[in-house]
Write an enzyme that holds these catalytic residues in place. Structure first.
Site, short mmCIF file in Angstrom:
data_model
loop_
_atom_site.label_atom_id
_atom_site.label_comp_id
_atom_site.label_asym_id
_atom_site.label_seq_id
_atom_site.Cartn_x
_atom_site.Cartn_y
_atom_site.Cartn_z
N GLU A 257 4.69 -6.66 -3.88
CA GLU A 257 6.11 -6.88 -4.07
C GLU A 257 6.34 -8.30 -3.55
OE1 GLU A 257 10.41 -4.85 -3.02
OE2 GLU A 257 8.90 -4.95 -1.44
N ASP B 236 4.62 -3.44 0.14
CA ASP B 236 6.04 -3.67 0.32
C ASP B 236 6.28 -5.02 0.99
OD1 ASP B 236 8.88 -2.66 0.49
OD2 ASP B 236 8.47 -2.89 2.64
#
Length: 732
Positions: A379, A343
Site C-alpha cells: 500500500e 499496510d
C-alpha cells in the site's frame, strides 16, 4: 522448577517435543523474569540468567504446549531518554506464536497515573493483560503445495475473516466468523465459482481492541492495531486459544491450497497497538522502547508518527528489522501463506525522513531467499510528508494502484478530460511501472477496498453517511469520486435502480479486463451495501458483514462470466506492456498490438484525446501480438477483441472499424444487457452503444472450437428490476 541455560535463538518460545526454550531481546534490560501462569492465574517467576548479544534466554524442560506466559523487564524508567522499563507490567512476547485473553484497559496497564503523564504507576497488570502461549509447532501438511499462481493469472479477493463468514447460512454457527468458516466448502466453492486465485485476508495478526471504541460500544473491526506479529488473532479461532488457533489457521491454508487458492495476509508492521506516549505498556514499549519505536530526536518522550496511530515502528534498528523478517519468514515457512500486502508500506521505507525505496527493509526483503519468492504487495502511501509513493517501489514489488481506482471512478461518473489517463490505467499503467523494469502486473487494480464505499454504495451515494461511527461525520474520505445517479441512497425509482446495476457491471468488467492484477472487495460481486458508511473500521456488526441471503445473483453470475472470459483469454493477462509496434500476421500485415478507436470506426485523433467532452472510445486488442512465450516456449496466440466504453448519458451510434481483418465480430459482453450475443458484425456495421455501458466484441468464428455462450447468458436477465434492500440500522 528446573531452568537450564537454553539458547539465544530462535527468539520466542520454542517447544522441541520435550521442553521449551525461551528467548527475548532487550538492550536496556538490567534483568528479565519469565512469568508462567496456570489455569487459575497463579504466577511463577523464573529469572533469565543467560544473556548473549542482548538476548536473554533459558530452557524449561517441564513446559509444554498450552503454557501461558509473559515477561517482566527490570531497568531504567526515564521517558525523556526513551527508557520505559517497568517490571510491574506483564509484557507480551514479541515472538509469541499465540495469545489468550484480552486486555481490559485497566489503569494498571499504564506506566503513569491517569491525568498525570509525568507520574509513575507500579500497579501489577498481570490480571488485566493477555498472555502469550507456548504452541505445538507440529502439523501434518500432507504434501501441501503452494499454488504459485503467476501474477498475470491472479485474481485477488480482499476479505475479512469474520465479515465474510459471520452470516453465511451454509456455514455452521459454531464456526462462523473464524478461520474454519473461511475454509468451509460453501465459501471455497463461491471463490472458485468467481475464478478467484488468491484471498487477501484483512489483518489476522493478533490485535487489540481500542479503549475509545469500547467506551462507545464499538469494536475494532478491521484489525489494524497489531500487538503480535507471529500470532493468529485468537478471536477468529473456533477450536480454542491455547494454540488451537495456529492449527486452525494452518488447516484453512491447507484447504485453500487444495482448491488452488493462495492466501495473502494484510500485515501491519508500520505501528503497534501501544499508541503514543499516553498509551499502555503491553509489550515493545516495556521491553526496549527506543529499539522498537521511532522517537522524536528533540524529546524522546514522544513518538514519531507517520501512520496516524500514535507511533511508527523503528525500521532503522537492526533488531526491529530482524523481528519483521523473522515474522515474514515464519508465516511463509510455518503457516504456508503465499504473500503479503503491507499496510502503509511507505512507512517501512522511511530511513531518516524521506521515503527511500532503497531503505534497509527492502534490501533485506530482496536478499531473503524465502520472503523474496512470495507475493509482495505495497500500500504505497502513509500520512507523513512525501508519503504518496505510487509507482516508486522497487522491482519484485507490486502496488495497490490508487491512481487506477481514482481514474476509473472518474471516468465512469463522467468527469471531463479523463480518456488519456483512463487508457493508461486499463493497459497496465506503464507510466508508473515500465521504467523500473516491472510489468503490467505490478499494478494491483482495484475500484473499491475495505477503506471506502462498497461498489454498490459507490453508485448509490454522493456523500458519506458515517453517523454510526460516533464521530459526527468527521471520519472517512470526503472526496469519494462517487455518483448516486439521481437519488441519495435506496430508491424506488426503477430507472435509477437499473442504471446503478449497470454501473456496477461497468466497474467489474473494467476491473477484470484491465491489464494488471484485479482485486475485488468481498461482497461487491453480490451488491453488498454499508448504507453509505465509507469507514466501517469500528462496525463489527451487520452493517459490515456480508449478507449472503440478500445476494444479487445476476451480478454474481456476471462477475463469474467475465472472470471466466479473462481466464480463458491471454489477451487480458499480458505479461508485457503494449508497445504499438507493427506485427505481421497471416490475415494482415502491419497491425499493431493495440489501437484506440473512435466510435465512428476511425482511429482516435489527437483532438479526441484532448477533448474534455468525449466520454466514449474503443480499443482493439491484437490476439496475434501478445508479447512473451508460454510455459513451454510456445507463441501465445489469442482471438482479437474490441472493447467499447461509453461513460456518457446518451446512446452513441458505433461503427465497427475496418481493420482489414477477414473476420466479423460478435458481442460477448454488453453491460446494458441490450445486445449481448448479437452479431456477426462486418466492418462498417453499426450498433447503438447504450448510455453508461461497456461492450466487448470478439472475433467471430462460425464454428468456434469450444462454443461458450456463458457470458451472453449471464447478462440475459439484467434488465429486470433490482429489488430494494432496506436493512435495519445496526446502531438502533
Amino acid at each position: 522448577m528446573q531452568s537450564w541455560p537454553g539458547t539465544p535463538y530462535p527468539l520466542g518460545a520454542t517447544f522441541d517435543g520435550s521442553g521449551t526454550n525461551f528467548a527475548i531481546f532487550s538492550e536496556v534490560a538490567e534483568s528479565i523474569e519469565l512469568s508462567l501462569f496456570d489455569e487459575s492465574g497463579t504466577e511463577t517467576r523464573v529469572p533469565l540468567l543467560e544473556k548473549d548479544a542482548f538476548v536473554w534466554h533459558c530452557y524449561l524442560p517441564q513446559v509444554q504446549p498450552g503454557q501461558r506466559y509473559g515477561y517482566r523487564v527490570h531497568g531504567a524508567y526515564d521517558p525523556a531518554s526513551g527508557k520505559r522499563s517497568n517490571p510491574a507490567k506483564l509484557l507480551l512476547d514479541p515472538y509469541a506464536k499465540a495469545t489468550t485473553g484480552e486486555i481490559d484497559w485497566d489503569q494498571s496497564l499504564f506506566s503513569y497515573n491517569f491525568g498525570d503523564p509525568d507520574s509513575f504507576n507500579d500497579d501489577d497488570s498481570a490480571s488485566h493483560m493477555m498472555k502469550s502461549v507456548v504452541i505445538n509447532p507440529f502439523f501434518d501438511w500432507a504434501g501441501d503445495r503452494a499454488p504459485r499462481t503467476p501474477y498475470q493469472d491472479s485474481f485477488v479477493y480482499e476479505a475479512h475473516v469474520k465479515g465474510l463468514t459471520e452470516l453465511h447460512p451454509a456455514v455452521p454457527e459454531e464456526i462462523r466468523g473464524t478461520y474454519a468458516g473461511v475454509a468451509h466448502p460453501a465459501v471455497v466453492d463461491h471463490l472458485k465459482r468467481l475464478g478467484v486465485t488468491a484471498i487477501e485476508l484483512m489483518p489476522v495478526h493478533q490485535f487489540v481492541q481500542d479503549s475509545t471504541l469500547l467506551e462507545k460500544g464499538l469494536r475494532n473491526y478491521w484489525g489494524y492495531n497489531t500487538i503480535g506479529f507471529f500470532a493468529p488473532h485468537a478471536e477468529y479461532a473456533s477450536a480454542g486459544t491455547l494454540g488451537q488457533q495456529v492449527q486452525e489457521f494452518k488447516s484453512m491454508v491447507k484447504e485453500m491450497h487444495l482448491n488452488g487458492i493462495e492466501v495473502i495476509l494484510d500485515v501491519v508492521y508500520n505501528h503497534t497497538a501501544e499508541g503514543n506516549h499516553l498509551g499502555p505498556t503491553l509489550s515493545f514499549r516495556g521491553i526496549d522502547n527506543a529499539a522498537y519505536y521511532r522517537l522524536e530526536p528533540n524529546d524522546a518522550r514522544y513518538y514519531t508518527d507517520y501512520t496516524g496511530t500514535g507511533n511508527s515502528f523503528n525500521m532503522r534498528h537492526p533488531h526491529s528489522l530482524q523481528l519483521i523478517m523473522d515474522s515474514l519468514r515464519y508465516w511463509v515457512t510455518e503457516m504456508h501463506v503465499d504473500g503479503f500486502r503491507f499496510d502503509l508500506a511507505s512507512t517501512l521505507a522511511r530511513e531518516l525522513h524521506d521515503v527511500d525505496k532503497l531503505s534497509a527493509f527492502f534490501d533485506l526483503v530482496h536478499q531473503d531467499p524465502v520472503v523474496s519468492q512470495v507475493k509482495l504487495i505495497a500500500e504505497p502511501w502513509d500520512v507523513g510528508p512525501g508519503g504518496y509513493q505510487v509507482g516508486n517501489f522497487p522491482p519484485l514489488w507490486t502496488e495497490w494502484n490508487g491512481k487506477y481506482r481514482d481514474t476509473v471512478r472518474d471516468f465512469w461518473r463522467g468527469e471531463p478530460s479523463t480518456l488519456g489517463e483512463f487508457a493508461s490505467r486499463i493497459t497496465g499503467s506503464a507510466d508508473l511501472y515500465a521504467s523500473s523494469g516491472r510489468r503490467p502486473f505490478a499494478s494491483i487494480n482495484f475500484v473499491t477496498a475495505h477503506d471506502g464505499f462498497t461498489l454498490k454504495d459507490l453508485v448509490s451515494y454522493n456523500e458519506k453517511h458515517n453517523d454510526a461511527n460516533g464521530e459526527d461525520g468527521r471520519d472517512g474520505e470526503s472526496h469519494n469520486r462517487s455518483y448516486n445517479l439521481g437519488a441519495e441512497g435506496p430508491t424506488d425509482d426503477r430507472e435509477i435502480q437499473l442504471m446503478r446495476a449497470r454501473q456496477q457491471r461497468n466497474f467489474i468488467a473494467t476491473l477484470l479486463l484491465s491489464q494488471g492484477v484485479p482485486m475485488l472487495l468481498h461482497g461487491d460481486e453480490m451488491g453488498r451495501t454499508q448504507q453509505g458508511n465509507n469507514n466501517t473500521y469500528a462496525q463489527d456488526n451487520e452493517l459490515s458483514w456480508v449478507h449472503w441471503d440478500q445476494a444479487d445473483e445476476p451480478l454474481i453470475e456476471f462477475t463469474r462470466a467475465v472472470s471466466k472470459l479473462r481466464a480463458e483469454h491471454p489477451t487480458f493477462r499480458r505479461r508485457g506492456f503494449f508497445d504499438g509496434k507493427v506485427v505481421d500476421r497471416e490475415d494482415l500485415a502491419g497491425l499493431p498490438d493495440i489501437l484506440w478507436l473512435s466510435t465512428d470506426g476511425s482511429q482516435m485523433r489527437t483532438s479526441d484525446w484532448n477533448s474534455e467532452y468525449v466520454r466514449s472510445m474503443g480499443v482493439f486488442l491484437n490476439g496475434n501480438a501478445i508479447a512473451g512465450r508460454g510455459d513451454r516456449g510456445e507463441k501465445i496466440v489469442d482471438v482479437d477483441f474490441i472493447i467499447y466504453f461509453n461513460a456518457s448519458d446518451t446512446t452513441v451510434p458505433t461503427t465497427v472499424p475496418s481493420l482489414g481483418l477477414d473476420h466479423p465480430w460478435e458481442i460477448v459482453i454488453d453491460t446494458s444487457g441490450e445486445h449481448s450475443g448479437e452479431g456477426p458484425f462486418e466492418a462498417g456495421g453499426t450498433f447503438p452503444l447504450e448510455p453508461r455501458s461497456l461492450v466487448v466484441m470478439r472475433a467471430y468464428a462460425e464454428t468456434p472450437a469450444e462454443p461458450d455462450h456463458s457470458v451472453a447468458a449471464s447478462v440475459a436477465s439484467l434488465t429486470t428490476p433490482i429489488p430494494i434492500i432496506k436493512r435495519p440500522d445496526p446502531t438502533q
